[in-house]
Design a protein around this motif. Structure first.
Motif, PDB file in Angstrom:
ATOM      1  N   UNK A  74     -10.914  -4.775  67.985  1.00  0.00           N
ATOM      2  CA  UNK A  74      -9.521  -4.955  68.396  1.00  0.00           C
ATOM      3  C   UNK A  74      -9.469  -5.402  69.856  1.00  0.00           C
ATOM      4  N   UNK A  75      -8.765  -6.503  70.084  1.00  0.00           N
ATOM      5  CA  UNK A  75      -8.568  -6.986  71.446  1.00  0.00           C
ATOM      6  C   UNK A  75      -7.383  -6.324  72.115  1.00  0.00           C
ATOM      7  N   UNK A  76      -6.333  -6.063  71.332  1.00  0.00           N
ATOM      8  CA  UNK A  76      -5.162  -5.373  71.856  1.00  0.00           C
ATOM      9  C   UNK A  76      -4.431  -4.697  70.700  1.00  0.00           C
ATOM     10  N   UNK A  77      -3.704  -3.638  71.046  1.00  0.00           N
ATOM     11  CA  UNK A  77      -2.958  -2.897  70.028  1.00  0.00           C
ATOM     12  C   UNK A  77      -2.011  -1.935  70.728  1.00  0.00           C
ATOM     13  N   UNK A  84      -8.315   6.613  66.479  1.00  0.00           N
ATOM     14  CA  UNK A  84      -8.297   5.365  65.717  1.00  0.00           C
ATOM     15  C   UNK A  84      -7.176   5.348  64.682  1.00  0.00           C
ATOM     16  N   UNK A  85      -6.868   6.504  64.124  1.00  0.00           N
ATOM     17  CA  UNK A  85      -5.821   6.580  63.102  1.00  0.00           C
ATOM     18  C   UNK A  85      -4.457   6.177  63.651  1.00  0.00           C
ATOM     19  N   UNK A  86      -4.306   6.197  64.980  1.00  0.00           N
ATOM     20  CA  UNK A  86      -3.027   5.864  65.606  1.00  0.00           C
ATOM     21  C   UNK A  86      -2.928   4.403  66.050  1.00  0.00           C
ATOM     22  N   UNK A  87      -3.934   3.589  65.767  1.00  0.00           N
ATOM     23  CA  UNK A  87      -3.888   2.165  66.142  1.00  0.00           C
ATOM     24  C   UNK A  87      -2.785   1.478  65.344  1.00  0.00           C
ATOM     25  N   UNK A  88      -1.917   0.777  66.065  1.00  0.00           N
ATOM     26  CA  UNK A  88      -0.813   0.034  65.452  1.00  0.00           C
ATOM     27  C   UNK A  88      -0.825  -1.396  65.988  1.00  0.00           C
ATOM     28  N   UNK A  89      -0.408  -2.328  65.172  1.00  0.00           N
ATOM     29  CA  UNK A  89      -0.272  -3.738  65.552  1.00  0.00           C
ATOM     30  C   UNK A  89      -1.553  -4.291  66.185  1.00  0.00           C
ATOM     31  N   UNK A  90      -2.719  -4.083  65.535  1.00  0.00           N
ATOM     32  CA  UNK A  90      -3.961  -4.565  66.140  1.00  0.00           C
ATOM     33  C   UNK A  90      -4.084  -6.087  66.081  1.00  0.00           C
ATOM     34  N   UNK A  91      -4.530  -6.646  67.170  1.00  0.00           N
ATOM     35  CA  UNK A  91      -4.869  -8.070  67.227  1.00  0.00           C
ATOM     36  C   UNK A  91      -6.366  -8.153  67.522  1.00  0.00           C
ATOM     37  N   UNK A  92      -7.099  -8.946  66.737  1.00  0.00           N
ATOM     38  CA  UNK A  92      -8.555  -8.940  66.878  1.00  0.00           C
ATOM     39  C   UNK A  92      -9.062  -9.723  68.081  1.00  0.00           C
ATOM     40  N   UNK A  93     -10.250  -9.347  68.518  1.00  0.00           N
ATOM     41  CA  UNK A  93     -10.989 -10.173  69.464  1.00  0.00           C
ATOM     42  C   UNK A  93     -11.534 -11.393  68.725  1.00  0.00           C
ATOM     43  N   UNK A  94     -11.971 -12.380  69.481  1.00  0.00           N
ATOM     44  CA  UNK A  94     -12.527 -13.591  68.876  1.00  0.00           C
ATOM     45  C   UNK A  94     -14.011 -13.374  68.560  1.00  0.00           C
ATOM     46  N   UNK A  95     -14.251 -12.549  67.562  1.00  0.00           N
ATOM     47  CA  UNK A  95     -15.629 -12.259  67.152  1.00  0.00           C
ATOM     48  C   UNK A  95     -16.319 -13.536  66.644  1.00  0.00           C
ATOM     49  N   UNK A  96     -15.661 -14.353  65.815  1.00  0.00           N
ATOM     50  CA  UNK A  96     -16.333 -15.586  65.382  1.00  0.00           C
ATOM     51  C   UNK A  96     -16.729 -16.489  66.555  1.00  0.00           C
TER      52      UNK A  96
END
Length: 160
Positions: A74-77, A84-96
């Motif tokens: 997760x890049x931001x959330x 971890x159970x409280x993570x909301x609106x996760x935006x991913x990091x650029x793993x690829x």
């Protein structure tokens, strides 16, 4: 919104270790796995047969000197607290993108179930071998010796 750190990486990593999102304490100190009860650094040090560094500079050297890369799925959330159970609106990091610029990476190790779940959700197209490892978080109460046995799965990825 909270944001994770930049990736911490050896020049030519062989294994990418991904957490979900840094804890409140880690974000406050701007350090990966900064909570004093998180077992990440002791587990990694034991696997690599090195003393556990007390300072963060020594810990980052441990990553860089053993062909590792460390980041978060997760890049931001939004997340009140550190669970971890409280993570909301996760935006991913650029793993690829990270993998494309580090072609020597042979596999991805996911530190905990939430990191694994989010990685699978955001990156189903990635074909590298994936290791689902027990979380080193103090919230996951599995005995450290049992965690250590499962974390041994990273060692073949680090060999020449």
């Amino acid at each position: 919104m909270i944001r994770c750190f930049e990736a911490l990486s050896a020049p030519e990593p062989r294994l990418l270790i991904l957490g979900s999102m840094p804890s409140v304490r880690s974000l406050e100190l701007d350090q990966y796995y900064a909570h004093p009860r998180n077992q990440f650094w002791p587990v990694l040090s034991r696997l690599l047969k090195r003393p556990c560094p007390e300072d963060y500079a020594g810990r980052t050297d441990l990553i860089r000197s053993h062909h590792l890369a460390l980041w978060d799925v997760v890049g931001s959330c939004r997340r009140p607290g550190s669970l971890d159970a409280d993570i909301r609106d996760p935006l991913p990091n650029d793993i690829p993108g990270f993998l494309a610029t580090h072609p020597g990476i042979r596999g991805v190790a996911l530190n905990g179930g939430k990191a694994f779940e989010l990685y699978r959700r955001f990156f189903p197209e990635l074909k590298l071998p994936v290791l689902r490892l027990p979380s080193t978080s103090p919230a996951y109460t599995l005995d450290v010796e049992k965690k250590l046995v499962q974390w041994e799965a990273i060692l073949p990825f680090l060999q020449e």
